[in-house]
Design a protein around this motif. Sequence first.
Motif: not given
Lengths: 286, 286
Positions: A267, B224, B267-268, B243-245, A194, B275
Motif C-alpha cells: 500500500s 489512510y 490503504s491500510a 491526523d489530517e494533511l 501536518n 497513538k
Amino acid sequence: MNAIQIKNVTKRYKNVAALHDVSFSFESGKIYGFLGRNGAGKSTLINIIANRIFADSGEILIDDLPAKENIKVHEKIFCMSEADLYDAGLKVKDLFKWINRFYDSFDLDKAFEIAGKFNLDTNKKFKALSKGYQSIFKLTVALSLMVPYVIFDEPVLGLDANHRELFYDLLLKDFQHNERTIIIATHLIEEVANIIEEVVLIDQGKVLLQDHVSTLMEMGYSIYGPAKEVDAYCADKNIIGYDELGNLKIAYVLGEKTPLPKNSNLSASAMNLQKLFVKLTEKGGI
Amino acid sequence: MNAIQIKNVTKRYKNVAALHDVSFSFESGKIYGFLGRNGAGKSTLINIIANRIFADSGEILIDDLPAKENIKVHEKIFCMSEADLYDAGLKVKDLFKWINRFYDSFDLDKAFEIAGKFNLDTNKKFKALSKGYQSIFKLTVALSLMVPYVIFDEPVLGLDANHRELFYDLLLKDFQHNERTIIIATHLIEEVANIIEEVVLIDQGKVLLQDHVSTLMEMGYSIYGPAKEVDAYCADKNIIGYDELGNLKIAYVLGEKTPLPKNSNLSASAMNLQKLFVKLTEKGGI
C-alpha cells in the motif's frame, strides 16, 4: 507588507560562520516549520530576530521597521527559547504575574487555564520543575501572549506524547481564532508535518530550501508491505530510507508514484517529511 | 536466570506514591521500550535499579543477586540518565579517560570512534556542549561500556533527526554483535517502535502493560486516504486518533481489520504505537 524579513544576515563566532548572507521572509498569518540540524544556525538566527544577539552585517525588518534595538518592534514578537530567561527561584504563578506586568498583551487567565490543562503545578518553583515541565511553562507563556509573531524554539523538548499532542491541539485552536505568524523550530519534524504550512530549512548557515509542505509532500511517497514485495517494487526507484518491522517494511521513495503491481499486498501513503530532510541534510544531500 | 527482577517495589516522596508495589522482569538479551508519561515513575525506578536512590520496600535482583549496594552487581549495569553526573568543567576527552579508569569494561577507542561519527568535539568542555551534544556525550559513554545491562533514559533528547537515526543504527549494530539487555526509556515512542522487542508501560506508579511489540501492533491498524472515504470506512470502528494533511486523513483504528471497500482510494498500514499509548494513558484509558 506584514512580515519578518531577514536581509543578508551574516554572523560569525570566532572563526566559524554561523550564518552566511541569509535572506528570506516569514510572511504574516502562516505557521512555519523552521528546520535544520543541530548547529545549522537556527538558534543564532532566532536570537538575532529576538534582539538577544546582533548580526555582523545585514538586518531584520519586522513589519518594515528595523528590528535592532527597536522597542516598538519588539512588542510585536515573542520568542520561546531553550535558555532560561526567568528567575528560576520564583514560583510559576509568581512568574506569570511578573510577565503580566511587563507585557500588555499577556493574558494571565489564559496562562493559568493552559497550565491547568498540562497539570503544571503553579505553586512549584521553576527550578524544581522537570525538564518536560520547564518546557511546558515556557510554551504556556508563549501561548498566552497575544503578539502577532511567536517563535517556538524546541517547544516540546522533554514532553511526553500526550502533552505533545495537547500542545499541537492548543496551537492550532489558537491559530484558528487568532491568525498570526507562528514559527516552530523543532527536531521532531514528522510530528509537525501536518501542522505547518511552509518550511524553511537551514543548513550550514544558509537557506537550503523554502517551500510549502504540500509541494514537499509531492516529492515522493511511502510504500508499505511484506519486505520482499517492497524490495521488488523499489528495485528501480530512488529510495531515501527504509524502516523494518518484523517481515514488514516501509520504503520512502523519491519521485512520482508508479502503479502498484496487481494483487500485491503493498500500500502507498504520504511522503515522510523527516526522512526527506534527513536525506537533504546528509553530507552530499540527495 | 539472567535478568533484572523488580519485586514489589514501593517508593513514596512525601505524600506521593511514585511506585506502588511494582513487580516485573527485564529478561536477558532483549531490547525493551520502557514507556510512560512524565511523572509515571519511570525515572524513579531507573534510579532504584541504578542504586542512586533506595526503595521504601521491595527489592531488585540482578542475575539473582540483590542489587542494593552490591558492587558485584553494579559492575554489570550502566544507566545513562538525564542528570549530569560528571564534572561539567572537564573536556569530553578527559571525561572519557576518567570513565576509562573507573570501568574495566569501557572501550576508550570505541568512545572516540562514536564521538567522531556524531561530530562531537572532544576538546570541548561538557558544560559548553549544547543540550543535544550533552545527550550525545552520554549515549556515547553508554554505547562504549560493554556491560550486560544498559539503561538509556531519554537518549535522544535534543538530538536532530539525523543523529537520532545514527543512534538507533549504532544501537542495533551493537546489539547484533553483542546480545545484551538494552532498556530504552523515551517519549519518542513511534521512533523506537521498530527497534524494541518488548514494551513495559508504567502509569501512575504501576505496570499498566508488558507485552511484545508484535502483539501490540496486532491490536489495530491505520487507514489512510481521502478524508471522506476514511470517515465513511471508520463510521462503525473504534478510533483512537486522527491526523489530517490537507484533504487526506489517517485514522488509527482498534480492532481486527475489515476489508477495504472495492475501488476505494484507501490503504491500510501498521498500528501507530504512540497513538495507542497516548490513548492507554489518557484519563480513563481505552
